[in-house]
Enzyme design. Structure first.
Site, PDB file in Angstrom:
ATOM      1  N   TYR A 163       0.855  -1.188   0.000  1.00 27.10           N
ATOM      2  CA  TYR A 163       0.000   0.000   0.000  1.00 27.10           C
ATOM      3  C   TYR A 163       0.888   1.235   0.000  1.00 27.10           C
ATOM      4  CZ  TYR A 163      -3.665   3.268   1.391  1.00 27.10           C
ATOM      5  OH  TYR A 163      -4.529   4.316   1.448  1.00 27.10           O
ATOM      6  N   TYR A 173      -3.760   4.874   8.568  1.00 30.66           N
ATOM      7  CA  TYR A 173      -3.110   3.588   8.318  1.00 30.66           C
ATOM      8  C   TYR A 173      -2.018   3.419   9.369  1.00 30.66           C
ATOM      9  CZ  TYR A 173      -1.893  -0.360   5.288  1.00 30.66           C
ATOM     10  OH  TYR A 173      -1.685  -1.614   4.760  1.00 30.66           O
TER      11      TYR A 173
HETATM   12  P1  ZID Z   1      -8.503  -9.858   3.322  1.00 37.46           P
HETATM   13  O1  ZID Z   1      -9.112  -9.726   4.663  1.00 37.46           O
HETATM   14  O2  ZID Z   1      -9.294 -10.508   2.257  1.00 37.46           O
HETATM   15  O3  ZID Z   1      -7.107 -10.617   3.381  1.00 37.46           O
HETATM   16  C1  ZID Z   1      -6.235 -10.616   4.471  1.00 37.46           C
HETATM   17  C2  ZID Z   1      -6.108 -12.062   4.922  1.00 37.46           C
HETATM   18  O4  ZID Z   1      -5.028 -12.202   5.825  1.00 37.46           O
HETATM   19  C3  ZID Z   1      -7.356 -12.584   5.623  1.00 37.46           C
HETATM   20  O5  ZID Z   1      -7.842 -13.729   4.932  1.00 37.46           O
HETATM   21  C4  ZID Z   1      -6.829 -12.999   6.997  1.00 37.46           C
HETATM   22  O6  ZID Z   1      -7.462 -14.159   7.479  1.00 37.46           O
HETATM   23  C5  ZID Z   1      -5.362 -13.265   6.669  1.00 37.46           C
HETATM   24  N1  ZID Z   1      -4.464 -13.245   7.827  1.00 37.46           N
HETATM   25  C6  ZID Z   1      -4.337 -12.288   8.775  1.00 37.46           C
HETATM   26  N2  ZID Z   1      -3.399 -12.656   9.665  1.00 37.46           N
HETATM   27  C7  ZID Z   1      -2.907 -13.860   9.252  1.00 37.46           C
HETATM   28  C8  ZID Z   1      -1.936 -14.753   9.766  1.00 37.46           C
HETATM   29  N3  ZID Z   1      -1.252 -14.484  10.877  1.00 37.46           N
HETATM   30  N4  ZID Z   1      -1.697 -15.905   9.080  1.00 37.46           N
HETATM   31  C9  ZID Z   1      -2.386 -16.192   7.960  1.00 37.46           C
HETATM   32  N5  ZID Z   1      -3.324 -15.388   7.442  1.00 37.46           N
HETATM   33  C10 ZID Z   1      -3.585 -14.237   8.083  1.00 37.46           C
HETATM   34  O7  ZID Z   1      -8.078  -8.373   2.907  1.00 37.46           O
HETATM   35  P2  ZID Z   1      -7.338  -7.762   1.631  1.00 37.46           P
HETATM   36  O8  ZID Z   1      -7.687  -8.488   0.386  1.00 37.46           O
HETATM   37  O9  ZID Z   1      -7.628  -6.309   1.718  1.00 37.46           O
HETATM   38  O10 ZID Z   1      -5.805  -7.966   1.993  1.00 37.46           O
HETATM   39  C11 ZID Z   1      -4.889  -8.632   1.167  1.00 37.46           C
HETATM   40  C12 ZID Z   1      -3.628  -7.802   1.000  1.00 37.46           C
HETATM   41  O11 ZID Z   1      -3.947  -6.628   0.258  1.00 37.46           O
HETATM   42  C13 ZID Z   1      -3.011  -7.330   2.322  1.00 37.46           C
HETATM   43  O12 ZID Z   1      -1.602  -7.400   2.235  1.00 37.46           O
HETATM   44  C14 ZID Z   1      -3.446  -5.881   2.380  1.00 37.46           C
HETATM   45  O13 ZID Z   1      -2.581  -5.072   3.161  1.00 37.46           O
HETATM   46  C15 ZID Z   1      -3.358  -5.531   0.897  1.00 37.46           C
HETATM   47  N6  ZID Z   1      -4.032  -4.257   0.577  1.00 37.46           N
HETATM   48  C16 ZID Z   1      -5.387  -4.166   0.667  1.00 37.46           C
HETATM   49  C17 ZID Z   1      -5.998  -2.943   0.453  1.00 37.46           C
HETATM   50  C18 ZID Z   1      -7.497  -2.817   0.404  1.00 37.46           C
HETATM   51  O14 ZID Z   1      -8.029  -1.768   0.073  1.00 37.46           O
HETATM   52  N7  ZID Z   1      -8.235  -3.897   0.652  1.00 37.46           N
HETATM   53  C19 ZID Z   1      -5.167  -1.786   0.344  1.00 37.46           C
HETATM   54  C20 ZID Z   1      -3.796  -1.966   0.102  1.00 37.46           C
HETATM   55  C21 ZID Z   1      -3.243  -3.202   0.272  1.00 37.46           C
HETATM   56  C22 ZID Z   1      -5.589  -0.600   1.075  1.00 37.46           C
HETATM   57  O15 ZID Z   1      -5.638  -0.695   2.280  1.00 37.46           O
HETATM   58  N8  ZID Z   1      -6.834   3.094  -0.616  1.00 37.46           N
HETATM   59  C23 ZID Z   1      -7.057   2.811   0.668  1.00 37.46           C
HETATM   60  C24 ZID Z   1      -6.668   1.613   1.224  1.00 37.46           C
HETATM   61  C25 ZID Z   1      -6.019   0.673   0.442  1.00 37.46           C
HETATM   62  C26 ZID Z   1      -5.781   0.958  -0.883  1.00 37.46           C
HETATM   63  C27 ZID Z   1      -6.205   2.175  -1.396  1.00 37.46           C
END
Ligand code: ZID
Length: 221
Positions: A163, A173
């Protein structure tokens, strides 16, 4: 076809699921690493057909997973797991879910993984500003969101999600998540150098736009 292991899928709302679908469309076989406390509800929902609509591929078939593993990416070996986690009822009944044990299972079931997708992050104090973040919360964010990528690197091509808060100030954040993404981005370069030479693979991270995943909703983004 290629074999892809996707770490960080627990429903059909996040990036991991969307990437799984793209890889399935491209003919890859997919296995998932699902966070241990989320596994039961994921498998139940999957079995009851809750994801069937979003599993539909363009050829009409339903995306399937070769294996679904319980995993917790903050522990590398069983010796790392504290007693309270071992005794936690959301972990009880599952075995072999540390990173090294999961990697061993995947190697046994599948052989070599061609593609690792790291789609996981966790920052227990994400709602606190960095100034208010505790050492414990900061290190937990780094452990789950940054070191987990290093730990999961087992020789396949790897990609993670980052991000822009890694290099620009994005209020809200917090909890060390901006620090964790900065580490993830730096590590991506170093791992690309090291794993590129050692395994001949690429290592990348994608700076994501906003997606209304479970994780994003939890922080009100
Ligand atoms: P998600 O909840 O689908 O995925 C996260 C997963 O991590 C979940 O399934 C959890 O169960 C799992 N998890 C947590 N802890 C553990 C652990 N200890 N062991 C194993 N699994 C674990 O959410 P997602 O799809 O948003 O996240 C996936 C990736 O995308 C992460 O690295 C986020 O940081 C990244 N990401 C998401 C967003 C977003 O908007 N959803 C952004 C940037 C990066 C973002 O925050 N404007 C504002 C915000 C953003 C972008 C633009």
């Amino acid at each position: 076809g290629k074999r892809a292991f996707i770490a960080g899928v627990a429903d059909d709302q996040g990036f991991g699921w969307a990437i799984a679908k793209c890889l399935a469309e491209a003919g890859a076989e997919i296995s998932l690493g699902v966070w241990v406390p989320a596994l039961n509800i994921f498998e139940t929902s999957f079995r009851r057909g809750k994801f069937d609509e979003s599993r539909r591929l363009s050829n009409g078939s339903l995306m399937d997973f070769a294996h679904i593993y319980p995993m917790d990416a903050v522990f590398d070996t069983l010796e790392d797991v504290p007693q309270d986690v071992l005794e936690n009822k959301r972990y009880a009944g599952n075995e072999g879910w540390t990173v090294s044990e999961t990697a061993a299972k995947v190697a046994k079931d599948w052989g070599k993984v061609d593609i690792l997708v790291h789609s996981l992050a966790n920052g227990p104090e994400v709602q606190k500003s960095l100034l208010e973040t505790s050492r414990r919360g900061y290190l937990a964010a780094m452990s789950a969101s940054s070191y987990s990528f290093v730990s999961l690197m087992q020789g396949g091509a790897a990609i993670s999600l980052t991000y822009v808060a890694a290099d620009r100030v994005i209020p809200g954040y917090g909890g060390g998540m901006s620090s964790a993404k900065a580490a993830l981005e730096s590590d991506t370069k170093v791992l690309a150098f090291e794993a590129g030479r050692k395994y001949g693979v690429r290592v990348n991270t994608i700076s994501a736009g906003p997606l209304g995943s479970r994780a994003a909703k939890a922080i009100g983004f």
